[in-house]
Scaffold this motif. Structure first.
Motif, PDB file in Angstrom:
ATOM      1  N   LYS A 190       5.394 -11.892 -14.227  1.00 18.56           N
ATOM      2  CA  LYS A 190       5.794 -11.314 -12.954  1.00 18.56           C
ATOM      3  C   LYS A 190       7.296 -11.068 -12.899  1.00 18.56           C
ATOM      4  N   GLU A 191       8.067 -11.927 -13.588  1.00 21.50           N
ATOM      5  CA  GLU A 191       9.523 -11.779 -13.592  1.00 21.50           C
ATOM      6  C   GLU A 191       9.986 -10.683 -14.551  1.00 21.50           C
ATOM      7  N   GLY A 192       9.065 -10.050 -15.261  1.00 26.15           N
ATOM      8  CA  GLY A 192       9.433  -8.905 -16.080  1.00 26.15           C
ATOM      9  C   GLY A 192       9.606  -9.185 -17.555  1.00 26.15           C
ATOM     10  N   PHE A 193       9.303 -10.374 -18.015  1.00 26.89           N
ATOM     11  CA  PHE A 193       9.400 -10.649 -19.446  1.00 26.89           C
ATOM     12  C   PHE A 193       8.216  -9.995 -20.154  1.00 26.89           C
ATOM     13  N   VAL A 194       8.507  -9.316 -21.257  1.00 30.15           N
ATOM     14  CA  VAL A 194       7.456  -8.559 -21.934  1.00 30.15           C
ATOM     15  C   VAL A 194       7.102  -9.127 -23.309  1.00 30.15           C
ATOM     16  N   ASN A 195       7.962  -9.975 -23.847  1.00 33.28           N
ATOM     17  CA  ASN A 195       7.688 -10.584 -25.158  1.00 33.28           C
ATOM     18  C   ASN A 195       7.793 -12.097 -24.990  1.00 33.28           C
ATOM     19  N   ILE A 196       6.672 -12.726 -24.735  1.00 42.05           N
ATOM     20  CA  ILE A 196       6.653 -14.141 -24.348  1.00 42.05           C
ATOM     21  C   ILE A 196       6.079 -14.974 -25.502  1.00 42.05           C
ATOM     22  N   ALA A 197       6.798 -16.035 -25.876  1.00 38.67           N
ATOM     23  CA  ALA A 197       6.306 -16.977 -26.890  1.00 38.67           C
ATOM     24  C   ALA A 197       6.004 -18.298 -26.197  1.00 38.67           C
ATOM     25  N   VAL A 198       4.828 -18.843 -26.481  1.00 38.86           N
ATOM     26  CA  VAL A 198       4.404 -20.114 -25.895  1.00 38.86           C
ATOM     27  C   VAL A 198       4.230 -21.116 -27.033  1.00 38.86           C
ATOM     28  N   VAL A 199       5.005 -22.191 -27.001  1.00 42.69           N
ATOM     29  CA  VAL A 199       4.914 -23.260 -28.004  1.00 42.69           C
ATOM     30  C   VAL A 199       4.232 -24.452 -27.339  1.00 42.69           C
ATOM     31  N   CYS A 200       3.040 -24.766 -27.808  1.00 43.88           N
ATOM     32  CA  CYS A 200       2.280 -25.860 -27.180  1.00 43.88           C
ATOM     33  C   CYS A 200       1.434 -26.531 -28.247  1.00 43.88           C
ATOM     34  N   GLY A 201       0.850 -27.656 -27.869  1.00 47.82           N
ATOM     35  CA  GLY A 201      -0.058 -28.323 -28.775  1.00 47.82           C
ATOM     36  C   GLY A 201      -1.214 -27.423 -29.137  1.00 47.82           C
ATOM     37  N   ALA A 202      -1.607 -27.452 -30.407  1.00 45.52           N
ATOM     38  CA  ALA A 202      -2.670 -26.556 -30.869  1.00 45.52           C
ATOM     39  C   ALA A 202      -3.948 -26.727 -30.068  1.00 45.52           C
ATOM     40  N   TRP A 203      -4.171 -27.908 -29.537  1.00 45.83           N
ATOM     41  CA  TRP A 203      -5.372 -28.173 -28.746  1.00 45.83           C
ATOM     42  C   TRP A 203      -5.479 -27.249 -27.536  1.00 45.83           C
ATOM     43  N   HIS A 204      -4.341 -26.860 -26.949  1.00 47.70           N
ATOM     44  CA  HIS A 204      -4.353 -26.074 -25.713  1.00 47.70           C
ATOM     45  C   HIS A 204      -4.447 -24.570 -25.958  1.00 47.70           C
ATOM     46  N   VAL A 205      -4.296 -24.136 -27.200  1.00 51.23           N
ATOM     47  CA  VAL A 205      -4.266 -22.695 -27.472  1.00 51.23           C
ATOM     48  C   VAL A 205      -5.529 -21.982 -26.979  1.00 51.23           C
ATOM     49  N   PRO A 206      -6.749 -22.494 -27.248  1.00 58.03           N
ATOM     50  CA  PRO A 206      -7.933 -21.771 -26.743  1.00 58.03           C
ATOM     51  C   PRO A 206      -7.934 -21.619 -25.228  1.00 58.03           C
ATOM     52  N   ALA A 207      -7.377 -22.578 -24.497  1.00 63.82           N
ATOM     53  CA  ALA A 207      -7.355 -22.487 -23.033  1.00 63.82           C
ATOM     54  C   ALA A 207      -6.346 -21.474 -22.530  1.00 63.82           C
ATOM     55  N   LEU A 208      -5.383 -21.075 -23.372  1.00 66.96           N
ATOM     56  CA  LEU A 208      -4.346 -20.128 -22.956  1.00 66.96           C
ATOM     57  C   LEU A 208      -4.559 -18.734 -23.532  1.00 66.96           C
ATOM     58  N   THR A 209      -5.594 -18.579 -24.343  1.00 69.04           N
ATOM     59  CA  THR A 209      -5.824 -17.278 -24.976  1.00 69.04           C
ATOM     60  C   THR A 209      -6.067 -16.190 -23.933  1.00 69.04           C
ATOM     61  N   SER A 210      -6.815 -16.541 -22.900  1.00 71.59           N
ATOM     62  CA  SER A 210      -7.060 -15.600 -21.795  1.00 71.59           C
ATOM     63  C   SER A 210      -6.428 -16.179 -20.542  1.00 71.59           C
ATOM     64  N   ILE A 211      -5.413 -15.501 -20.022  1.00 79.19           N
ATOM     65  CA  ILE A 211      -4.705 -16.009 -18.848  1.00 79.19           C
ATOM     66  C   ILE A 211      -5.605 -15.957 -17.621  1.00 79.19           C
ATOM     67  N   GLY A 212      -6.366 -14.880 -17.448  1.00 77.59           N
ATOM     68  CA  GLY A 212      -7.320 -14.777 -16.349  1.00 77.59           C
ATOM     69  C   GLY A 212      -6.647 -14.651 -14.992  1.00 77.59           C
ATOM     70  N   PRO A 213      -7.472 -14.544 -13.944  1.00 80.24           N
ATOM     71  CA  PRO A 213      -6.915 -14.413 -12.585  1.00 80.24           C
ATOM     72  C   PRO A 213      -6.337 -15.726 -12.096  1.00 80.24           C
ATOM     73  N   ALA A 214      -5.411 -15.631 -11.126  1.00 78.32           N
ATOM     74  CA  ALA A 214      -4.712 -16.816 -10.626  1.00 78.32           C
ATOM     75  C   ALA A 214      -5.558 -17.645  -9.671  1.00 78.32           C
ATOM     76  N   ALA A 215      -6.559 -17.044  -9.061  1.00 80.50           N
ATOM     77  CA  ALA A 215      -7.306 -17.744  -8.005  1.00 80.50           C
ATOM     78  C   ALA A 215      -7.961 -19.015  -8.521  1.00 80.50           C
ATOM     79  N   ALA A 216      -8.571 -18.953  -9.699  1.00 75.33           N
ATOM     80  CA  ALA A 216      -9.269 -20.136 -10.225  1.00 75.33           C
ATOM     81  C   ALA A 216      -8.288 -21.275 -10.479  1.00 75.33           C
ATOM     82  N   ASP A 217      -7.140 -20.940 -11.056  1.00 75.24           N
ATOM     83  CA  ASP A 217      -6.145 -21.982 -11.320  1.00 75.24           C
ATOM     84  C   ASP A 217      -5.553 -22.517 -10.023  1.00 75.24           C
TER      85      ASP A 217
END
Length: 720
Positions: A190-217
């Motif tokens: 939303k702030e306009g960043f277009v090239n975003i790198a996310v460094v996280c534990g490998a365990w969380h990668v499948p949960a972040l693959t699809s950002i999805g809509p904000a309502a559920a979160d």
């Protein structure tokens, strides 16, 4: 818009190198890193030259030290390298995990005894992947699959984690964490960043693959409990990295991983060379030939085991067989010094600190006391101003529940000596933060702590007198009036003589420390003399009607007061007089009567100790009481039996005359009594009994021959 997920293993050197290379290739606009977002304002400190990993982010709730959490970083942590890259590249770096304000407000989950397979996978997904690959050691699999490759296949790791998580349902806490990570990514978009790198534990990668809509979160994150949390950097240690950390991941060999990250070129050769240096420093001869042969052995083991490179297991076995020649003690030394390591990190002065922490850091510099993770010995000479100030600082910190130094027994008997074992632990920072409301300097906070304890309802008299001793050791005489007043009030209403006896030794020692250190301790002698007078007056009633356990406890109190009374003016005479009055009383517990007779005998107040022992062990008394009498009489040590054949003969005759059942009855008492003697004393007693010299006989002394020795001893004692 591009979102790149870099799934890493926390504290993995291969992941750390791969993250740096991938970020350099991607050139992102922003880097999001797993961690508490309250630390965003502390990211710039990673570029400070004074910041030396290992360090940790500390989140705590002011006023509640039980609510605190650490997020550790080592040089080889991928998150640390991502922070360093972002700061050096001049791009924003933000933490994207659940805020500490929420995580610290949550109740700790109960640890179930039975762990389900799904829970086991979550606890250690690396172990699950290693098991699937046919490895019984997760560390070894990770080294072969990732660390020794020279890169980290992020796509392959993401696919593997997706397979491991298939059918897995996150628990409530994990769902909140991953929902907040997705929210942070949306904010960056939303702030306009277009090239975003996310460094996280490998365990969380499948949960972040699809950002999805904000309502559920938003529904998951709605109504989370919240507390006020503060964040700062604190030093950390490699030893602490070997435990499960705030990231939920620990490494058992942080020193080895630090070596792999720092020396990608010829790591095995350099590691075994360093191990040889460690052994040489301890006086163990290790030659260059040893190092060459150990390297060959480690490489051969790796080939036999079909490993791409010799790992920790291979170099350890090579060191054991060649450098240490099969001896496990040098191997343990390498394990402690190198595999785990003794490194303590450092944070710069610009790091947010409470004033108490900052003052302690200034005192450490002034006194040249560097905090270290290594447990080291420090011997102080209290006649030297620098050492005296060091002692005061260590004692003041102990009052604040910061036991940086643990007192040790000194080799000499001089009261001007102190020995300490120093080891800094990261949790001491929590104790300092907890003590911050007490004062902005260490002396002020320690004085306030003493006043707080003295004013506490229900404080034991012995604790209060011990507090006086601690206040004098810490050179805080200004805090004494409140403590002395509390002691006077408590002693006036305390009718239990045992409480008074327990309180007296610390008070007398405090008076002595005041003299030795030059610390004013006015009023202590008056209170100590008053306590002793009350103890002497009430002793007769206190020793009556005691069972065996309480009688032995009373003996310990009597011994302590005997030692303390010798340090008081006229105190010893008053105390020995009270004991002399008890010695002729009937009905005392055997262990107490025997102990009193021994104290009076050692103090030259009794000339008939042998007759009293003869009566105590006669057939008129039950064997159990006779054994208790002997236990009390001999509890001061066995030298008396070594040098007095009359007493040894009486004990020997009594034992020989016991019936079989009576001997069995008193045997436990005798074992406890003689077992407390020093081995040389036991051997001397046994030798005398075996040779038949345990018989009563007159000893003739040649006064003329003894005179020169007597004059020499008197001269040494200053009495000649």
């Amino acid at each position: 818009m591009t979102i790149t997920l870099l799934g890493v293993r926390h504290h993995g050197p291969g992941s750390a190198r791969a993250v740096v290379a991938e970020l350099a290739r991607l050139r992102p606009d922003i880097v999001l890193i797993e961690g508490p977002p309250e630390a965003d304002g502390l990211v710039a400190l990673t570029a400070d030259p004074g910041m030396e990993p290992p360090v940790a982010l500390l989140a705590h709730v002011p006023g509640d030290p039980t609510k605190a959490a650490f997020w550790p970083f080592a040089t080889f942590s991928p998150e640390w390298q991502a922070l360093k890259y972002a700061v050096e590249a001049g791009i924003p770096a933000r933490f994207c995990d659940l805020p500490a304000a929420h995580s610290l407000a949550e109740k700790e989950p109960d640890q179930a005894d039975d762990v389900t397979p799904a829970q086991a996978v979550r606890i250690d997904p690396i172990a699950s992947l290693a098991a699937a690959a046919g490895y019984d050691d997760p560390e070894r699999w990770w080294e072969d699959a990732v660390e020794h490759r020279g890169d980290t296949p992020f796509e392959v790791i993401a696919e593997a984690m997706a397979a491991v998580r298939e059918g897995y349902t996150p628990d409530e806490r994990e769902a909140r964490r991953e929902a907040y990570m997705r929210r942070t990514v949306r904010v960056a978009i939303k702030e306009g960043f277009v090239n975003i790198a996310v460094v996280c534990g490998a365990w969380h990668v499948p949960a972040l693959t699809s950002i999805g809509p904000a309502a559920a979160d938003d529904r998951i994150l709605k109504g989370l409990p919240r507390v006020k949390a503060e964040m700062t950097w604190v030093p950390w240690t490699h030893g602490r990295l070997a435990h499960w950390s705030g990231y939920g991941a620990g490494v058992s060999s942080p020193g080895w991983y630090a070596h792999l990250f720092a020396t990608p070129d010829r790591p095995v050769e350099r590691w075994l060379t360093a191990a040889a240096g460690v052994l040489r420093d301890e006086g163990i001869p290790v030659s260059s030939a040893h190092v060459i042969e150990s390297v060959r052995l480690a490489q051969s083991l790796a080939v036999i085991r079909n490993r791409p490179l010799a790992g920790l297991a291979e170099v350890t076995e090579a060191a054991r067989a060649v450098l240490c020649e099969g001896d496990e003690l040098p191997v343990e030394l390498i394990q402690r010094r190198m595999v785990v390591g003794e490194r303590l990190g450092h944070v710069p002065d610009s790091t947010p600190m409470v004033p108490l922490q900052r003052h302690l850091r200034e005192e450490q510099r002034r006194l040249r006391l560097k905090p270290e993770a290594l447990d080291r010995e420090l011997e102080l000479d209290l006649r030297k101003p620098l050492d005296l100030d060091r002692s005061r600082l260590l004692h003041r910190l102990r009052l604040l529940n910061v036991p940086w130094g643990e007192p040790r027994q000194t080799r000499g008997k001089g009261t001007f000596k102190e020995a300490w074992a120093l080891q800094w632990r990261p949790e001491f920072d929590i104790s300092l933060i907890e003590a911050a409301p007490l004062g902005v300097t260490v002396p002020a906070a320690a004085s306030a702590k003493i006043a707080e304890v003295a004013a506490r309802e229900g404080a034991a008299l012995a604790d209060l007198t011990g507090l006086v001793e601690r206040a004098l050791l810490a050179d805080l005489p200004g805090s004494l009036p409140a403590v002395l007043a509390a002691i006077g009030d408590r002693a006036a209403v305390d009718t239990d003589i045992r409480h008074l006896m327990a309180a007296l030794p610390a008070l007398v020692r405090a008076q002595r420390y005041g003299d030795v250190r030059g610390t004013p301790a006015e009023g202590l002698a008056v209170i100590a003399t008053s306590l002793l007078a009350r103890v002497c007056a009430g002793l007769s009633a206190a020793v009556s009607g005691l069972d065996d356990e309480n009688a032995r406890g009373m003996v310990a109190h009597i011994d302590a007061v005997t030692s303390a009374s010798a340090l008081l003016d006229e105190g010893r005479e008053r105390w020995l007089g009270a004991l002399r009055a008890l010695a002729d009383r009937t009905g005392l517990p055997g262990v107490i009567e025997g102990r009193i007779v021994r104290i009076l005998f050692d103090g030259d107040r009794l000339g008939d100790a042998d007759a009293r022992m003869s009566r105590a062990v006669s057939l008129a008394h039950p064997p159990a009481r006779a054994g208790a009498w002997i236990e009390g009489f001999l509890s001061g040590g066995g030298l008396l039996l070594v040098h007095d054949p009359r007493l040894l003969a009486m004990v020997d005759d009594w034992l020989v005359g016991l019936r079989g059942d009576a001997f069995v009855e008193v045997l436990p008492l005798l074992r406890r009594t003689f077992g407390s003697f020093a081995p040389p004393e036991r051997r001397s007693i046994a030798s005398r009994v075996r040779s038949g010299s345990a018989t009563e006989k007159d000893i003739a002394y040649d006064d003329e021959r003894a005179a020169p020795a007597v004059r020499t001893v008197m001269g040494i004692l200053g009495s000649g």
